[in-house]
Design a protein around this motif. Structure first.
Motif, short mmCIF file in Angstrom:
data_model
loop_
_atom_site.label_atom_id
_atom_site.label_comp_id
_atom_site.label_asym_id
_atom_site.label_seq_id
_atom_site.Cartn_x
_atom_site.Cartn_y
_atom_site.Cartn_z
N LEU A 38 0.83 -1.21 0.00
CA LEU A 38 0.00 0.00 0.00
C LEU A 38 0.86 1.25 0.00
CD1 LEU A 38 -2.61 -1.25 2.59
CD2 LEU A 38 -3.09 -0.68 0.20
N ASN A 39 2.20 1.08 -0.07
CA ASN A 39 3.10 2.23 0.02
C ASN A 39 4.20 2.20 -1.04
OD1 ASN A 39 4.82 0.27 0.98
ND2 ASN A 39 4.73 0.96 3.12
N GLY A 40 3.87 1.77 -2.23
CA GLY A 40 4.83 1.79 -3.34
C GLY A 40 6.02 0.88 -3.14
N TRP A 41 5.84 -0.22 -2.46
CA TRP A 41 6.85 -1.25 -2.20
C TRP A 41 7.90 -0.83 -1.19
CZ3 TRP A 41 4.96 -5.70 -3.47
CH2 TRP A 41 4.10 -5.79 -4.56
N ALA A 42 7.65 0.24 -0.40
CA ALA A 42 8.54 0.54 0.73
C ALA A 42 8.47 -0.62 1.72
CB ALA A 42 8.14 1.85 1.39
N SER A 43 7.31 -1.24 1.82
CA SER A 43 7.13 -2.48 2.58
C SER A 43 6.05 -3.27 1.86
CB SER A 43 6.72 -2.19 4.03
OG SER A 43 5.44 -1.58 4.06
N CYS A 44 5.97 -4.56 2.17
CA CYS A 44 4.95 -5.38 1.54
C CYS A 44 4.53 -6.50 2.47
CB CYS A 44 5.44 -5.94 0.20
SG CYS A 44 6.81 -7.08 0.33
N ALA A 45 3.46 -7.14 2.13
CA ALA A 45 2.97 -8.30 2.87
C ALA A 45 2.63 -9.37 1.84
CB ALA A 45 1.74 -7.93 3.69
N THR B 228 -5.32 5.96 -1.42
CA THR B 228 -4.65 4.66 -1.36
C THR B 228 -4.34 4.15 -2.76
OG1 THR B 228 -5.71 4.03 0.69
CG2 THR B 228 -4.94 2.24 -0.68
N MET B 229 -3.17 3.53 -2.92
CA MET B 229 -2.83 2.81 -4.15
C MET B 229 -2.36 1.43 -3.72
SD MET B 229 -2.60 2.71 -7.48
CE MET B 229 -2.56 4.36 -8.11
N LEU B 230 -3.15 0.42 -4.03
CA LEU B 230 -2.82 -0.97 -3.73
C LEU B 230 -2.20 -1.58 -4.97
CD1 LEU B 230 -3.02 -3.71 -2.17
CD2 LEU B 230 -5.31 -3.91 -3.14
N GLU B 231 -1.05 -2.23 -4.81
CA GLU B 231 -0.41 -2.94 -5.91
C GLU B 231 -0.19 -4.37 -5.46
OE1 GLU B 231 2.92 -1.15 -8.13
OE2 GLU B 231 2.77 0.45 -6.64
N PHE B 232 -0.35 -5.33 -6.39
CA PHE B 232 -0.06 -6.71 -6.03
C PHE B 232 0.39 -7.51 -7.24
CE2 PHE B 232 -4.56 -7.05 -7.17
CZ PHE B 232 -4.64 -8.26 -7.84
N ALA B 233 1.02 -8.65 -6.94
CA ALA B 233 1.43 -9.62 -7.94
C ALA B 233 1.19 -11.00 -7.35
CB ALA B 233 2.90 -9.43 -8.31
N VAL B 234 0.99 -11.98 -8.21
CA VAL B 234 0.69 -13.35 -7.79
C VAL B 234 1.92 -14.23 -8.00
CG1 VAL B 234 -0.83 -15.33 -8.15
CG2 VAL B 234 -1.71 -13.01 -8.46
N ARG B 235 2.23 -15.05 -6.98
CA ARG B 235 3.38 -15.97 -7.06
C ARG B 235 2.89 -17.41 -6.99
NH1 ARG B 235 8.49 -16.06 -3.00
NH2 ARG B 235 6.85 -16.06 -1.44
N TYR B 236 3.43 -18.24 -7.87
CA TYR B 236 3.09 -19.66 -7.95
C TYR B 236 4.39 -20.45 -7.86
CZ TYR B 236 1.47 -23.98 -10.35
OH TYR B 236 1.16 -25.27 -10.71
N ARG B 237 4.52 -21.26 -6.79
CA ARG B 237 5.71 -22.10 -6.61
C ARG B 237 5.29 -23.56 -6.75
NH1 ARG B 237 8.14 -19.81 -1.17
NH2 ARG B 237 5.92 -19.64 -0.75
#
Length: 153
Positions: free
Chosen positions: A61-68, A102-111
């Motif tokens: 939610l903060n331009g990749w300064a942190s992520c979950a 707010t700007m929400l950014e996300f990506a999906v990971r598949y392992r």
């Protein structure tokens, strides 16, 4: 009313023509998302390469300064195509996503099978912008007979 998250991409990519073929090529693709009071809910489709697999969504939610990262869970029964599996996720956004800016950014990971595949919207990430809801306009009360014929006595 609380702000709403507005996708800056088509929110139902799984409904577009050729979706299964894109899953075949890229191994993982976002199927749909929907903003809810609890957070952002969505589904991911993955190519069934092995029985054991892990699907998660990394977001900020903060331009990749942190992520979950939120784990996605397998959704039986699988799609009827016989080659893909569906996983569902919920990003618990809480109070951080209630601001209109707010700007929400996300990506999906598949392992799977020692490999890792990403769906990051062709390098742009999936983005949703907070937008203030416009309250319903409060105008003068409308006479229910205002569109009726004029009655003469």
């Amino acid at each position: 009313p609380p702000p709403l998250l507005e996708p800056l991409f088509p929110p139902q990519p799984g409904a577009s023509p050729g979706f299964t073929e894109r899953v075949r090529q890229h191994k993982v693709r976002l199927e749909w998302v929907r903003a809810e009071p609890a957070g952002l809910r969505g589904a991911v489709r993955v190519l069934n390469l092995a029985y054991e697999k892990v699907v998660s969504v990394r977001y900020t939610l903060n331009g990749w300064a942190s992520c979950a990262e939120a784990a996605a869970t397998y959704q039986p029964p699988g799609p009827a195509d016989g080659i893909t599996d569906r996983f569902a996720f919920l990003l618990p956004l809480g109070a951080a996503a209630t601001a209109a800016e707010t700007m929400l950014e996300f990506a999906v990971r598949y392992r799977v099978a020692g490999a890792e595949y990403w769906d990051n919207n062709e390098g742009k990430n999936y983005r949703l912008r907070g937008r203030q809801r416009v309250p319903a306009a409060a105008g003068p009360p409308q006479d229910p007979d205002s569109s009726a014929w004029i009655h003469f006595i």
